[in-house]
Scaffold this motif. Sequence first.
Motif, PDB file in Angstrom:
ATOM      1  N   ALA A   1       0.796  -1.120   0.102  1.00  0.00           N
ATOM      2  CA  ALA A   1       0.217   0.263   0.146  1.00  0.00           C
ATOM      3  C   ALA A   1       1.453   0.779   0.341  1.00  0.00           C
ATOM      4  O   ALA A   1       1.986   1.248   0.055  1.00  0.00           O
ATOM      5  N   GLY A   2       0.117   2.086   0.018  1.00  0.00           N
ATOM      6  CA  GLY A   2       0.894   3.442   0.316  1.00  0.00           C
ATOM      7  C   GLY A   2       0.601   4.206   1.081  1.00  0.00           C
ATOM      8  O   GLY A   2      -0.028   3.937   2.468  1.00  0.00           O
ATOM      9  N   SER A   3       1.436   5.119   1.805  1.00  0.00           N
ATOM     10  CA  SER A   3       2.121   5.804   2.979  1.00  0.00           C
ATOM     11  C   SER A   3       1.054   7.194   2.143  1.00  0.00           C
ATOM     12  O   SER A   3       1.237   7.597   1.979  1.00  0.00           O
TER      13      SER A   3
ATOM     14  N   VAL B   1       1.951  12.372  -0.243  1.00  0.00           N
ATOM     15  CA  VAL B   1       1.936  13.866   0.811  1.00  0.00           C
ATOM     16  C   VAL B   1      -0.134  14.513   0.796  1.00  0.00           C
ATOM     17  O   VAL B   1       0.098  15.169  -0.095  1.00  0.00           O
ATOM     18  N   GLN B   2      -0.593  14.164   2.184  1.00  0.00           N
ATOM     19  CA  GLN B   2      -1.340  14.736   2.427  1.00  0.00           C
ATOM     20  C   GLN B   2      -2.184  15.710   3.195  1.00  0.00           C
ATOM     21  O   GLN B   2      -1.255  15.294   4.491  1.00  0.00           O
ATOM     22  N   THR B   3      -2.808  15.708   3.234  1.00  0.00           N
ATOM     23  CA  THR B   3      -3.947  16.327   4.454  1.00  0.00           C
ATOM     24  C   THR B   3      -5.112  16.000   3.978  1.00  0.00           C
ATOM     25  O   THR B   3      -5.517  14.962   3.195  1.00  0.00           O
TER      26      THR B   3
ATOM     27  N   GLY C   1      -3.924  -1.997  -1.006  1.00  0.00           N
ATOM     28  CA  GLY C   1      -4.015  -1.095  -0.853  1.00  0.00           C
ATOM     29  C   GLY C   1      -3.781  -0.199  -2.189  1.00  0.00           C
ATOM     30  O   GLY C   1      -4.263  -0.466  -3.428  1.00  0.00           O
ATOM     31  N   MET C   2      -3.476   0.725  -2.059  1.00  0.00           N
ATOM     32  CA  MET C   2      -2.953   1.282  -3.475  1.00  0.00           C
ATOM     33  C   MET C   2      -1.736   0.830  -4.531  1.00  0.00           C
ATOM     34  O   MET C   2      -0.449   1.082  -3.659  1.00  0.00           O
ATOM     35  N   LEU C   3      -1.799   1.870  -5.742  1.00  0.00           N
ATOM     36  CA  LEU C   3      -0.746   1.086  -6.053  1.00  0.00           C
ATOM     37  C   LEU C   3      -0.370   1.610  -7.117  1.00  0.00           C
ATOM     38  O   LEU C   3       0.253   1.393  -7.508  1.00  0.00           O
TER      39      LEU C   3
ATOM     40  N   ALA D   1      -6.364  11.449  -7.120  1.00  0.00           N
ATOM     41  CA  ALA D   1      -6.409  10.790  -7.715  1.00  0.00           C
ATOM     42  C   ALA D   1      -5.167   9.563  -7.091  1.00  0.00           C
ATOM     43  O   ALA D   1      -3.944   9.666  -6.655  1.00  0.00           O
ATOM     44  N   LEU D   2      -5.503   8.280  -7.078  1.00  0.00           N
ATOM     45  CA  LEU D   2      -4.154   7.414  -6.141  1.00  0.00           C
ATOM     46  C   LEU D   2      -3.632   6.230  -7.299  1.00  0.00           C
ATOM     47  O   LEU D   2      -4.067   5.411  -6.994  1.00  0.00           O
ATOM     48  N   LEU D   3      -5.002   6.033  -8.723  1.00  0.00           N
ATOM     49  CA  LEU D   3      -4.111   5.049  -9.347  1.00  0.00           C
ATOM     50  C   LEU D   3      -4.431   5.887 -10.841  1.00  0.00           C
ATOM     51  O   LEU D   3      -4.915   7.165 -10.876  1.00  0.00           O
TER      52      LEU D   3
HETATM   53  N1  PLP Z   1      -4.091   8.070   1.021  1.00  0.00           N
HETATM   54  C1  PLP Z   1      -3.894   6.499   0.121  1.00  0.00           C
HETATM   55  C2  PLP Z   1      -2.267   5.957   0.817  1.00  0.00           C
HETATM   56  C3  PLP Z   1      -4.609   5.504   0.127  1.00  0.00           C
HETATM   57  O1  PLP Z   1      -4.026   4.078   0.235  1.00  0.00           O
HETATM   58  C4  PLP Z   1      -6.466   5.563   0.881  1.00  0.00           C
HETATM   59  C5  PLP Z   1      -7.226   4.803   0.898  1.00  0.00           C
HETATM   60  O2  PLP Z   1      -6.656   3.355   0.334  1.00  0.00           O
HETATM   61  C6  PLP Z   1      -6.620   6.982   0.812  1.00  0.00           C
HETATM   62  C7  PLP Z   1      -5.619   8.281   0.928  1.00  0.00           C
HETATM   63  C8  PLP Z   1      -7.634   6.839   0.616  1.00  0.00           C
HETATM   64  O3  PLP Z   1      -8.515   7.365   1.688  1.00  0.00           O
HETATM   65  P1  PLP Z   1      -9.567   8.573   2.338  1.00  0.00           P
HETATM   66  O4  PLP Z   1     -10.821   7.706   1.233  1.00  0.00           O
HETATM   67  O5  PLP Z   1     -10.111   8.571   3.779  1.00  0.00           O
HETATM   68  O6  PLP Z   1      -9.011   9.662   1.852  1.00  0.00           O
END
Ligand code: PLP
Length: 243
Positions: A5-7, A38-40, A74-76, A110-112
């Motif tokens: 998964a992603g951090s 990098v997220q808030t 999780g995130m790929l 976007a995470l993918l």
């Molecule tokens: N960030 C990462 C690294 C994730 O793996 C995920 C979900 O699996 C999210 C964000 C999305 O989470 P949320 O929907 O709570 O923003």
Amino acid sequence: MLAIAGSDSSGGAGLSRDVEAIAAFGLRTAIAVTAVTVQTHQQVLTVEAMPPALVADQMRTALEANPIGAIKIGMLAAKGTIDAVASVLRAHANVPVVLDPVLAASSGGALLEPDAVAVLTHDLMPLCRLITPNLQELALLTGSRSVGSEEEVLRQGRILLDAGAPAVLVKGGHGSGKWSTDILLRPDSEPVRFEALRLNRQLRGTGCMLASAIAALLALDATVEESVRRAKQFVRDNISRAE
Ligand code: PLP
């Protein structure tokens, strides 16, 4: 357990949520980091995907160094990562895999990569024991416009089963109404519904937590149905404790 998964620097989702959830079931987590984000809690600022070969190497060494009872994905981030993950999984076909098909953060980032959806569905899903999309993810994965009605959920879920996913848990948490219903779909059995009164609170990372908890319970030899039931209760308890 192995979490792929992603951090998330905010700690709201991703790997830190996975490790917390898995620890709650008394298990340790080996990790394969697919991306650093990098997220808030409000937005995704940066996504840095790890090289696919690095992800595959992390998986191989995690599987060699420890007896792994289950894998949570999780995130790929990227298509190349999905190919790399699938090729290592093919060499470990006996380990149950739960895939949370992460497409975007709740904030919208976007995470993918968009062109990775077909590979996720056709190459990775058949290697998994269970896929856990929410209503929006299910619609996006199946190229559908309509989100939410039970008839649509059953139709869209069937598309993923036909593509080779052995079981799909459609999460109703992003729906509306008094009840939040998750539906477990499998090719040769009737849909199984998991009903809970909707909680009026927001907590990030609940999808990560649910998939990790299900995988932890599978590692502890529970059935898919029992794992889903107990994991849902676990996530509900966490949401009710959230501020
Ligand atoms: N960030 C990462 C690294 C994730 O793996 C995920 C979900 O699996 C999210 C964000 C999305 O989470 P949320 O929907 O709570 O923003």
